[in-house]
Design an enzyme around this catalytic site. Structure first.
Site, PDB file in Angstrom:
ATOM      1  N   SER A  19       0.829  -1.198   0.000  1.00 21.05           N
ATOM      2  CA  SER A  19       0.000   0.000   0.000  1.00 21.05           C
ATOM      3  C   SER A  19       0.873   1.261   0.000  1.00 21.05           C
ATOM      4  O   SER A  19       1.627   1.488  -0.938  1.00 21.05           O
ATOM      5  CB  SER A  19      -0.952  -0.049   1.191  1.00 21.05           C
ATOM      6  OG  SER A  19      -1.971   0.900   1.087  1.00 21.05           O
ATOM      7  N   ASP A  48     -10.142  -4.172  -4.412  1.00 20.34           N
ATOM      8  CA  ASP A  48      -9.328  -3.130  -3.783  1.00 20.34           C
ATOM      9  C   ASP A  48      -9.495  -1.826  -4.544  1.00 20.34           C
ATOM     10  O   ASP A  48      -9.334  -1.793  -5.768  1.00 20.34           O
ATOM     11  CB  ASP A  48      -7.864  -3.566  -3.796  1.00 20.34           C
ATOM     12  CG  ASP A  48      -6.928  -2.603  -3.071  1.00 20.34           C
ATOM     13  OD1 ASP A  48      -7.376  -1.519  -2.644  1.00 20.34           O
ATOM     14  OD2 ASP A  48      -5.738  -2.939  -2.949  1.00 20.34           O
ATOM     15  N   HIS A  51      -7.681  -5.558  -0.122  1.00 23.15           N
ATOM     16  CA  HIS A  51      -6.511  -4.800   0.300  1.00 23.15           C
ATOM     17  C   HIS A  51      -6.033  -5.297   1.668  1.00 23.15           C
ATOM     18  O   HIS A  51      -6.841  -5.647   2.525  1.00 23.15           O
ATOM     19  CB  HIS A  51      -6.898  -3.323   0.401  1.00 23.15           C
ATOM     20  CG  HIS A  51      -5.761  -2.400   0.617  1.00 23.15           C
ATOM     21  ND1 HIS A  51      -5.034  -1.856  -0.417  1.00 23.15           N
ATOM     22  CD2 HIS A  51      -5.220  -1.905   1.751  1.00 23.15           C
ATOM     23  CE1 HIS A  51      -4.098  -1.062   0.061  1.00 23.15           C
ATOM     24  NE2 HIS A  51      -4.187  -1.082   1.382  1.00 23.15           N
TER      25      HIS A  51
END
Length: 348
Positions: free
Chosen positions: A194, A289, A319
């Site tokens: 991320s 996601d 995610h």
């Protein structure tokens, strides 16, 4: 003591639920979720159900409250510490002050070895080495590498560009001190999930552009790479799939507040004009996601520039999956693939 006991009870309850026969797990999770031509994995759907019951949110309240919430809830999904992996605390000197880091070394790993300089996720606002401890352990053990997990500065106390400055400083330290760390300087990767994937991509770009030592490989796990544009996946998966549209707005507003140019490549590396010469990469996205589409665009731009890249969409996952190693099997399967790609990418 009470909090520790509660944590153990909650973790045991999560393990019990994920260990139930599939029909019972399906009953708890609800009917299969199908969206955009994909079906959500039962493990992911069950985890989302538990998240709803526990009212876990990454962005509710102040940054301090959100950080503590992440730490308090991590025990439910991260699993027992992966062993045998030795750890050593490291202090990285940087222009703006020392950066704490942890070096993970799996037992039996010869020296010098490859190294992954790892940047944790959390929207540049939450997350820490502690929240990603088992993730770092997993990559160390299953990729057969040393891992240097970096405690870079967080926003809003330290807004952009503090985090990428720290990330580049950490890579430079790892390369300069390779012998002291037991590392082969020619086999150093950068990676993260991320926001950490963002920092890894930026570090690869900055170090390549300056012409000095650069990473040998990039491990980009559902990276956020463009803060300037909303894409289709954010509209489709912006609610109900762990990372939400509201979370993303909360994170970026703390990290790059009004007045920051969100097209700056150090914030939005997808917007870099020249991808030529960047290190080979493994780019993983999750089907459900909000960040999916920009990660896949990043892989496409690498490929168009002649950079060797593997793009792997985990179509049935959400995610954050590299942090969910303690529940079910599907999250470990996907993380195992990433570890294998790292091992191959750093092979001498």
């Amino acid at each position: 003591m009470a909090t520790s006991l509660q944590s153990r009870v909650e973790a045991a309850a999560a393990q019990l639920i994920f260990g139930l026969p599939e029909p019972l797990r399906r009953l708890i999770a609800g009917r299969p979720i199908r969206l955009d031509g994909q079906e959500l994995a039962l493990d992911a759907q069950l985890l989302l159900r538990l998240q709803q019951l526990n009212r876990v949110s990454m962005s509710a309240g102040t940054p301090e409250v959100a950080r503590q919430r992440i730490l308090d809830s991590g025990h439910l999904v991260s699993g027992k510490p992966i062993e045998p992996v030795r750890t050593q605390e490291i202090v990285i000197p940087a222009e703006h002050g020392p950066l704490p880091a942890t070096l993970y070394v799996p037992d039996g790993l010869p020296s010098p070895s490859p190294l992954l300089v790892f940047f944790h996720g959390g929207g540049w606002v939450v997350g820490s080495r502690a929240s990603h401890d088992n993730t770092a352990r997993y990559f160390a053990k299953h990729a057969g590498v040393r891992v240097l997990s970096v405690e870079y500065r967080l926003a809003p106390e330290h807004p952009f560009p503090a985090a990428p400055e720290d990330a580049v400083a950490a890579f430079d330290y790892a390369h300069t001190k390779a012998a002291d760390l037991g590392v082969d300087p020619d086999r150093i990767a950068v990676g993260g999930d991320s926001a950490g994937g963002n920092l890894a991509a930026v570090t690869a770009q900055v170090t390549t552009a300056r012409g000095g030592p650069a990473p040998a490989f990039q491990l980009l796990l559902y990276p956020g790479v463009d803060a300037s544009t909303r894409r289709r996946s954010r509209e489709i998966f912006g609610s109900g799939f762990f990372l939400t549209d509201a979370d993303m707005t909360w994170f970026i507003d703390h990290y790059a507040p009004a007045g920051v140019d969100r097209t700056d490549p150090r914030l939005s590396p997808l917007l870099t004009e020249d991808f030529t010469g960047l290190p080979p990469a493994y780019v993983a996205t999750a089907g459900f996601d909000p960040l999916r589409d920009e990660g896949e665009e990043y892989a496409a731009k690498l490929r168009d520039a002649g950079v060797p890249v593997t793009l792997s969409r985990q179509r049935d996952l959400i995610h954050g999956y590299v942090n969910f190693l303690g529940v079910g099997r599907r999250f470990r399967e996907a993380t195992s693939e990433a570890a294998g790609a790292l091992r191959v990418g750093l092979r001498a």
